[in-house]
Design a protein around this motif. Sequence first.
Motif, PDB file in Angstrom:
ATOM      1  N   GLN A   1      18.560 -49.606  13.632  1.00  0.00           N
ATOM      2  CA  GLN A   1      17.746 -50.790  13.908  1.00  0.00           C
ATOM      3  C   GLN A   1      17.311 -51.463  12.611  1.00  0.00           C
ATOM      4  OE1 GLN A   1      17.297 -52.412  16.715  1.00  0.00           O
ATOM      5  NE2 GLN A   1      16.114 -53.959  15.630  1.00  0.00           N
ATOM      6  N   LEU A   2      16.946 -50.681  11.621  1.00  0.00           N
ATOM      7  CA  LEU A   2      16.537 -51.242  10.333  1.00  0.00           C
ATOM      8  C   LEU A   2      17.663 -52.083   9.732  1.00  0.00           C
ATOM      9  CD1 LEU A   2      14.496 -51.424   7.985  1.00  0.00           C
ATOM     10  CD2 LEU A   2      15.579 -49.355   7.060  1.00  0.00           C
ATOM     11  N   PHE A   3      18.882 -51.540   9.728  1.00  0.00           N
ATOM     12  CA  PHE A   3      20.021 -52.265   9.162  1.00  0.00           C
ATOM     13  C   PHE A   3      20.332 -53.514   9.993  1.00  0.00           C
ATOM     14  CE2 PHE A   3      22.315 -48.761   6.528  1.00  0.00           C
ATOM     15  CZ  PHE A   3      21.134 -48.507   5.861  1.00  0.00           C
ATOM     16  N   ARG A   4      20.178 -53.415  11.298  1.00  0.00           N
ATOM     17  CA  ARG A   4      20.408 -54.581  12.158  1.00  0.00           C
ATOM     18  C   ARG A   4      19.472 -55.725  11.748  1.00  0.00           C
ATOM     19  NH1 ARG A   4      20.294 -52.495  17.444  1.00  0.00           N
ATOM     20  NH2 ARG A   4      22.535 -52.331  17.347  1.00  0.00           N
ATOM     21  N   GLU A   5      18.255 -55.364  11.363  1.00  0.00           N
ATOM     22  CA  GLU A   5      17.280 -56.375  10.950  1.00  0.00           C
ATOM     23  C   GLU A   5      17.508 -56.861   9.522  1.00  0.00           C
ATOM     24  OE1 GLU A   5      13.376 -54.750  11.657  1.00  0.00           O
ATOM     25  OE2 GLU A   5      13.890 -54.238  13.724  1.00  0.00           O
ATOM     26  N   LEU A   6      17.915 -55.964   8.626  1.00  0.00           N
ATOM     27  CA  LEU A   6      18.057 -56.311   7.211  1.00  0.00           C
ATOM     28  C   LEU A   6      19.373 -56.991   6.852  1.00  0.00           C
ATOM     29  CD1 LEU A   6      16.612 -53.133   5.428  1.00  0.00           C
ATOM     30  CD2 LEU A   6      15.525 -55.373   5.677  1.00  0.00           C
ATOM     31  N   LEU A   7      20.448 -56.634   7.522  1.00  0.00           N
ATOM     32  CA  LEU A   7      21.771 -57.116   7.122  1.00  0.00           C
ATOM     33  C   LEU A   7      21.922 -58.640   7.081  1.00  0.00           C
ATOM     34  CD1 LEU A   7      24.075 -54.394   8.666  1.00  0.00           C
ATOM     35  CD2 LEU A   7      24.139 -55.184   6.291  1.00  0.00           C
TER      36      LEU A   7
ATOM     37  N   PRO B   1      23.849 -62.380   1.128  1.00  0.00           N
ATOM     38  CA  PRO B   1      24.129 -62.925  -0.213  1.00  0.00           C
ATOM     39  C   PRO B   1      24.105 -61.841  -1.300  1.00  0.00           C
ATOM     40  CG  PRO B   1      22.596 -64.351   0.948  1.00  0.00           C
ATOM     41  CD  PRO B   1      22.747 -63.101   1.783  1.00  0.00           C
ATOM     42  N   LEU B   2      23.135 -60.953  -1.237  1.00  0.00           N
ATOM     43  CA  LEU B   2      23.059 -59.867  -2.212  1.00  0.00           C
ATOM     44  C   LEU B   2      24.263 -58.935  -2.086  1.00  0.00           C
ATOM     45  CD1 LEU B   2      21.663 -58.105  -4.361  1.00  0.00           C
ATOM     46  CD2 LEU B   2      20.401 -57.021  -2.489  1.00  0.00           C
ATOM     47  N   LEU B   3      24.606 -58.566  -0.861  1.00  0.00           N
ATOM     48  CA  LEU B   3      25.732 -57.655  -0.659  1.00  0.00           C
ATOM     49  C   LEU B   3      27.048 -58.291  -1.090  1.00  0.00           C
ATOM     50  CD1 LEU B   3      24.704 -56.062   2.760  1.00  0.00           C
ATOM     51  CD2 LEU B   3      24.421 -55.108   0.456  1.00  0.00           C
ATOM     52  N   SER B   4      27.210 -59.579  -0.868  1.00  0.00           N
ATOM     53  CA  SER B   4      28.423 -60.277  -1.320  1.00  0.00           C
ATOM     54  C   SER B   4      28.522 -60.255  -2.835  1.00  0.00           C
ATOM     55  CB  SER B   4      28.433 -61.722  -0.813  1.00  0.00           C
ATOM     56  OG  SER B   4      28.542 -61.750   0.578  1.00  0.00           O
ATOM     57  N   THR B   5      27.391 -60.505  -3.504  1.00  0.00           N
ATOM     58  CA  THR B   5      27.364 -60.464  -4.969  1.00  0.00           C
ATOM     59  C   THR B   5      27.650 -59.053  -5.464  1.00  0.00           C
ATOM     60  OG1 THR B   5      25.793 -62.294  -5.052  1.00  0.00           O
ATOM     61  CG2 THR B   5      25.933 -60.892  -7.010  1.00  0.00           C
ATOM     62  N   LEU B   6      27.071 -58.067  -4.820  1.00  0.00           N
ATOM     63  CA  LEU B   6      27.287 -56.669  -5.202  1.00  0.00           C
ATOM     64  C   LEU B   6      28.761 -56.288  -5.051  1.00  0.00           C
ATOM     65  CD1 LEU B   6      26.083 -53.950  -6.092  1.00  0.00           C
ATOM     66  CD2 LEU B   6      25.484 -53.539  -3.688  1.00  0.00           C
ATOM     67  N   LYS B   7      29.377 -56.701  -3.966  1.00  0.00           N
ATOM     68  CA  LYS B   7      30.809 -56.426  -3.764  1.00  0.00           C
ATOM     69  C   LYS B   7      31.652 -57.102  -4.844  1.00  0.00           C
ATOM     70  CE  LYS B   7      30.540 -56.056   1.257  1.00  0.00           C
ATOM     71  NZ  LYS B   7      30.882 -56.712   2.528  1.00  0.00           N
ATOM     72  N   ALA B   8      31.343 -58.349  -5.155  1.00  0.00           N
ATOM     73  CA  ALA B   8      32.108 -59.077  -6.172  1.00  0.00           C
ATOM     74  C   ALA B   8      31.958 -58.410  -7.544  1.00  0.00           C
ATOM     75  CB  ALA B   8      31.645 -60.531  -6.242  1.00  0.00           C
TER      76      ALA B   8
END
Length: 146
Positions: free
Chosen positions: A77-83, A88-95
């Motif tokens: 549930q936490l990830f469902r709310e945070l994702l 934008p942060l996760l995309s930058t982290l992946k790049a």
Amino acid sequence: NQLQKIATYMKEDRNNAPLATAQVQYSLMTYGVGKEMNDVCEDVNCRLISYSPLCLGLLTCKYDLDNLPKQGNPRRQLFRELLPGAQPLLSTLKAMSTELDKSPSQVAINWCLCKDTVPIPGARTLKQAEENLGAVGWRLSDDMVE
């Protein structure tokens, strides 16, 4: 600040016992709240320990709304709310991880090291522990850290 009050209490009321460390949740996801901690720890001369530098696994980039933790896992549930807000942060982290030929976990942990903290990432498997070790021995550029 509460940490400064504790450090003063330890020094004045506890026979000059210095505050050695402060452990706080500190990661790319929580930095907005925790960024003052570096300065406060420097002021009271203690080390900052970054608890959950992978934000409970969110910064591994292995989860998305179609791939959440298993049913019954409280992180689901936490990830469902945070994702949605974290994209934008996760995309930058992946790049960044692709550019550096590192995993997102390694980049996130190295970022904590570059912020002069002692990260304590969790690992449930030997493979995760070995991957976490890949965060040491190199540094993000100053631009990447900011």
